[in-house]
Design a protein around this motif. Sequence first.
Motif, PDB file in Angstrom:
ATOM      1  N   VAL F  42      -8.903 -22.555 -41.065  1.00  0.00           N
ATOM      2  CA  VAL F  42      -7.805 -22.563 -40.399  1.00  0.00           C
ATOM      3  C   VAL F  42      -8.520 -21.379 -38.906  1.00  0.00           C
ATOM      4  O   VAL F  42      -9.779 -20.378 -39.547  1.00  0.00           O
ATOM      5  CB  VAL F  42      -6.507 -21.618 -40.752  1.00  0.00           C
ATOM      6  CG1 VAL F  42      -5.963 -22.106 -39.648  1.00  0.00           C
ATOM      7  CG2 VAL F  42      -6.318 -22.910 -41.636  1.00  0.00           C
ATOM      8  N   GLY F  43      -8.567 -22.395 -37.639  1.00  0.00           N
ATOM      9  CA  GLY F  43      -8.971 -21.182 -36.686  1.00  0.00           C
ATOM     10  C   GLY F  43      -8.121 -19.600 -36.698  1.00  0.00           C
ATOM     11  O   GLY F  43      -6.938 -18.881 -37.415  1.00  0.00           O
ATOM     12  N   ASN F  44      -8.334 -18.695 -35.726  1.00  0.00           N
ATOM     13  CA  ASN F  44      -7.816 -17.615 -35.722  1.00  0.00           C
ATOM     14  C   ASN F  44      -6.474 -17.693 -34.384  1.00  0.00           C
ATOM     15  O   ASN F  44      -5.789 -16.891 -34.589  1.00  0.00           O
ATOM     16  CB  ASN F  44      -8.284 -16.881 -34.691  1.00  0.00           C
ATOM     17  CG  ASN F  44      -9.538 -16.112 -35.432  1.00  0.00           C
ATOM     18  OD1 ASN F  44      -9.518 -15.906 -36.817  1.00  0.00           O
ATOM     19  ND2 ASN F  44     -10.988 -16.544 -35.033  1.00  0.00           N
ATOM     20  N   GLY F  45      -5.982 -19.069 -33.820  1.00  0.00           N
ATOM     21  CA  GLY F  45      -5.469 -19.342 -33.277  1.00  0.00           C
ATOM     22  C   GLY F  45      -5.421 -19.215 -31.927  1.00  0.00           C
ATOM     23  O   GLY F  45      -6.131 -18.606 -31.240  1.00  0.00           O
ATOM     24  N   ARG F  46      -4.216 -20.464 -30.811  1.00  0.00           N
ATOM     25  CA  ARG F  46      -4.716 -19.981 -29.570  1.00  0.00           C
ATOM     26  C   ARG F  46      -4.365 -18.716 -28.804  1.00  0.00           C
ATOM     27  O   ARG F  46      -4.000 -17.868 -29.669  1.00  0.00           O
ATOM     28  CB  ARG F  46      -3.367 -21.117 -28.738  1.00  0.00           C
ATOM     29  CG  ARG F  46      -2.217 -20.669 -28.776  1.00  0.00           C
ATOM     30  CD  ARG F  46      -1.687 -22.421 -28.189  1.00  0.00           C
ATOM     31  NE  ARG F  46      -0.375 -21.875 -27.910  1.00  0.00           N
ATOM     32  CZ  ARG F  46       0.913 -21.818 -27.450  1.00  0.00           C
ATOM     33  NH1 ARG F  46       0.042 -21.246 -25.953  1.00  0.00           N
ATOM     34  NH2 ARG F  46       1.524 -21.295 -27.754  1.00  0.00           N
ATOM     35  N   VAL F  47      -4.214 -18.230 -27.717  1.00  0.00           N
ATOM     36  CA  VAL F  47      -4.503 -16.846 -27.263  1.00  0.00           C
ATOM     37  C   VAL F  47      -3.248 -17.246 -26.097  1.00  0.00           C
ATOM     38  O   VAL F  47      -3.533 -18.321 -25.010  1.00  0.00           O
ATOM     39  CB  VAL F  47      -5.740 -16.129 -26.363  1.00  0.00           C
ATOM     40  CG1 VAL F  47      -4.465 -15.514 -25.269  1.00  0.00           C
ATOM     41  CG2 VAL F  47      -6.395 -16.120 -27.714  1.00  0.00           C
ATOM     42  N   THR F  48      -1.975 -17.489 -25.820  1.00  0.00           N
ATOM     43  CA  THR F  48      -0.785 -17.458 -24.603  1.00  0.00           C
ATOM     44  C   THR F  48      -1.772 -16.535 -23.608  1.00  0.00           C
ATOM     45  O   THR F  48      -2.732 -16.340 -23.359  1.00  0.00           O
ATOM     46  CB  THR F  48      -0.130 -16.803 -25.144  1.00  0.00           C
ATOM     47  OG1 THR F  48       0.452 -14.952 -25.084  1.00  0.00           O
ATOM     48  CG2 THR F  48       0.512 -17.373 -26.301  1.00  0.00           C
ATOM     49  N   GLU F  49      -0.949 -17.342 -22.993  1.00  0.00           N
ATOM     50  CA  GLU F  49      -0.953 -16.840 -20.684  1.00  0.00           C
ATOM     51  C   GLU F  49      -1.264 -14.826 -20.913  1.00  0.00           C
ATOM     52  O   GLU F  49      -1.268 -14.098 -20.087  1.00  0.00           O
ATOM     53  CB  GLU F  49      -0.199 -16.994 -19.845  1.00  0.00           C
ATOM     54  CG  GLU F  49      -0.991 -19.409 -19.847  1.00  0.00           C
ATOM     55  CD  GLU F  49      -2.241 -18.650 -19.424  1.00  0.00           C
ATOM     56  OE1 GLU F  49      -2.797 -17.945 -18.349  1.00  0.00           O
ATOM     57  OE2 GLU F  49      -3.099 -19.534 -19.919  1.00  0.00           O
ATOM     58  N   SER F  55      -0.904 -16.265 -34.316  1.00  0.00           N
ATOM     59  CA  SER F  55      -1.825 -16.301 -35.631  1.00  0.00           C
ATOM     60  C   SER F  55      -0.783 -18.459 -36.019  1.00  0.00           C
ATOM     61  O   SER F  55      -0.145 -18.777 -35.864  1.00  0.00           O
ATOM     62  CB  SER F  55      -0.997 -15.845 -36.523  1.00  0.00           C
ATOM     63  OG  SER F  55      -1.247 -14.396 -36.676  1.00  0.00           O
ATOM     64  N   PRO F  56      -1.935 -19.368 -36.819  1.00  0.00           N
ATOM     65  CA  PRO F  56      -2.039 -20.264 -36.835  1.00  0.00           C
ATOM     66  C   PRO F  56       0.105 -20.358 -37.953  1.00  0.00           C
ATOM     67  O   PRO F  56      -0.278 -19.193 -39.016  1.00  0.00           O
ATOM     68  CB  PRO F  56      -2.613 -21.027 -37.525  1.00  0.00           C
ATOM     69  CG  PRO F  56      -3.971 -20.064 -37.119  1.00  0.00           C
ATOM     70  CD  PRO F  56      -3.043 -18.822 -37.223  1.00  0.00           C
ATOM     71  N   GLU F  57      -0.061 -21.872 -37.779  1.00  0.00           N
ATOM     72  CA  GLU F  57       1.896 -21.620 -39.215  1.00  0.00           C
ATOM     73  C   GLU F  57       1.064 -22.424 -40.555  1.00  0.00           C
ATOM     74  O   GLU F  57       1.467 -21.946 -41.455  1.00  0.00           O
ATOM     75  CB  GLU F  57       2.494 -22.310 -38.493  1.00  0.00           C
ATOM     76  CG  GLU F  57       3.400 -21.710 -37.264  1.00  0.00           C
ATOM     77  CD  GLU F  57       4.727 -22.434 -36.854  1.00  0.00           C
ATOM     78  OE1 GLU F  57       5.681 -22.968 -38.226  1.00  0.00           O
ATOM     79  OE2 GLU F  57       4.208 -24.049 -36.167  1.00  0.00           O
ATOM     80  N   VAL F  58      -0.267 -22.596 -40.099  1.00  0.00           N
ATOM     81  CA  VAL F  58      -0.455 -23.424 -41.679  1.00  0.00           C
ATOM     82  C   VAL F  58      -1.818 -22.334 -41.637  1.00  0.00           C
ATOM     83  O   VAL F  58      -2.427 -21.852 -41.511  1.00  0.00           O
ATOM     84  CB  VAL F  58      -1.163 -24.792 -41.306  1.00  0.00           C
ATOM     85  CG1 VAL F  58       0.138 -25.699 -40.810  1.00  0.00           C
ATOM     86  CG2 VAL F  58      -2.324 -24.792 -40.327  1.00  0.00           C
ATOM     87  N   LYS F  59      -1.874 -22.468 -43.615  1.00  0.00           N
ATOM     88  CA  LYS F  59      -2.915 -22.306 -44.239  1.00  0.00           C
ATOM     89  C   LYS F  59      -4.643 -23.118 -45.025  1.00  0.00           C
ATOM     90  O   LYS F  59      -3.780 -24.153 -44.468  1.00  0.00           O
ATOM     91  CB  LYS F  59      -2.974 -21.141 -45.111  1.00  0.00           C
ATOM     92  CG  LYS F  59      -1.650 -21.565 -46.576  1.00  0.00           C
ATOM     93  CD  LYS F  59      -1.367 -20.090 -46.510  1.00  0.00           C
ATOM     94  CE  LYS F  59      -0.740 -20.318 -47.865  1.00  0.00           C
ATOM     95  NZ  LYS F  59       0.949 -19.657 -47.500  1.00  0.00           N
TER      96      LYS F  59
END
Lengths: 94, 94, 94, 94, 94, 94, 94
Positions: F42-49, F55-59
């Motif tokens: 799993v990646g670190n998650g997207r960065v919002t504007e 944080s991702p909801e999955v693992k």
Amino acid sequence: MLKPLGDRLVIEVVKEEEKTASGIVLPDSAKEKPQEGKIVAVGNGRVTESGERVSPEVKADQKVLFSKYAGTEVKYDGKELLILRESDVLAVIE
Amino acid sequence: MLKPLGDRLVIEVVKEEEKTASGIVLPDSAKEKPQEGKIVAVGNGRVTESGERVSPEVKADQKVLFSKYAGTEVKYDGKELLILRESDVLAVIE
Amino acid sequence: MLKPLGDRLVIEVVKEEEKTASGIVLPDSAKEKPQEGKIVAVGNGRVTESGERVSPEVKADQKVLFSKYAGTEVKYDGKELLILRESDVLAVIE
Amino acid sequence: MLKPLGDRLVIEVVKEEEKTASGIVLPDSAKEKPQEGKIVAVGNGRVTESGERVSPEVKADQKVLFSKYAGTEVKYDGKELLILRESDVLAVIE
Amino acid sequence: MLKPLGDRLVIEVVKEEEKTASGIVLPDSAKEKPQEGKIVAVGNGRVTESGERVSPEVKADQKVLFSKYAGTEVKYDGKELLILRESDVLAVIE
Amino acid sequence: MLKPLGDRLVIEVVKEEEKTASGIVLPDSAKEKPQEGKIVAVGNGRVTESGERVSPEVKADQKVLFSKYAGTEVKYDGKELLILRESDVLAVIE
Amino acid sequence: MLKPLGDRLVIEVVKEEEKTASGIVLPDSAKEKPQEGKIVAVGNGRVTESGERVSPEVKADQKVLFSKYAGTEVKYDGKELLILRESDVLAVIE
């Protein structure tokens, strides 16, 4: 009375004959030509993504130039009106 | 007078003959070519999604280069004017 | 002088002959190929939706690679210039 | 040296022969296939609409998988390089 | 009862015969023509990107003009209803 | 090891035979059908504007349903893997 | 159990025969017609660009109307389910 929503305006379109009186003459060209009208009613303005409402820059009774193809026509109390967005208004004629 | 709304400007287009005087000559190429004009009037600027109004970078009487296909033509007081957005202006000629 | 607006830059395109001097040779391939140029003038930067102006990462006199199809051509003071957005610049050649 | 702008990276593409060494073999299928490369240089990162610069997740010398059709090719100092956006990078090979 | 979600409204469409009573007559033209209806139920409003919920400008029992091609038809308790977004409502008829 | 970037995931696709074991059978219909897989990384998650990382909801090790046409295939250490975005994941199978 | 991600919902579609029981009859018209279903599971909600998670407006066991062409079909434990986004739900049937 028609109360427009959000960033919408109600506009009374100025007929071609009246238009010469206000000094606006449209040139012959391939570019889009604007239309003239008088503002009848103004909405409360759009809400931005931050949740703020943006007050309209125009008010009732102002004469404006707007994009010819913008808006939705409606007849109300015998008047031909146009409901369009403030962003379709190009300029106020002062 | 025409008072443009939001991030719009009113521009007086500089004719081809006058253009040589200011030193701008357009090259022969397939790329889009800009047009020259003088700013007549400036709007209050656009409102961002956070609700802030952005002051225009240009002011009246500046000479500018703008995208040839941008804007809406209008004749006012015998002058050929163009109403366009500040984002269609490429550069100020100083 | 040309003062570009917002996130725009004025660039003097480097001719093919000069390009070899700086060490950039373009491979034969179907992919888009960049072009080389020298920055002549830099705008104040774009304004984000939160109303903040973003300072450009580049400055005048830097040599840059940019997308071949980007920008608008203009001749000024006998020089072939290109006005493009900072986002069309791929890299600075140091 | 090439210093990429914003969220761009400079990548040295790994040739097919070297690719087997790192253990990546691409399956036969209709889906898009990624390409392997080594990061040569990293930009400062993109600026969000709130005006914050986002630090890249990758750094120089990392091996990465990226979208095959992404980026712009350039030859520099005899090396075949690719300039692409960090968002075109799928994964780091650790 | 139908409780619309987000910025949606449930509207009871006003038939052509009833429409003359409220004074709205549609002109003959190529432009889009609005339709008249009465609001039956109102959602809680949309949530902006800043996470704020925007209260609707309209409420139940108001008569409104809306875009003719907007919304999704549904029959409920024998009534012909339309579920549309508040942004499809042009104006309130007061 | 493959470390996905941003909001990306590495997924090991579950073959048709294993799929029946987990109880998922796909109906015959014209609608898009999801595919089953196990999360590998799993990646670190997207960065919002606004500059915040989500944080991702999955693992890792969760079984998920994802859009059949999503992602990029890659073979790594003899395994057929798929790199896709968290937004392509429809549901976790618990 | 299927746990949907983000602003997704798992819905059990209500068959045509059962639909009459709840009082929803669809009119004959060219407009898009909604479909009826019961919510089985609800995701945690979408994350806005400001980084806030928006709680869903719906909950399990509610009957809803949703866009006929929305979502992805899946069979699970012998039930025909649909995974769709909360924004595809038009209204809750109370």
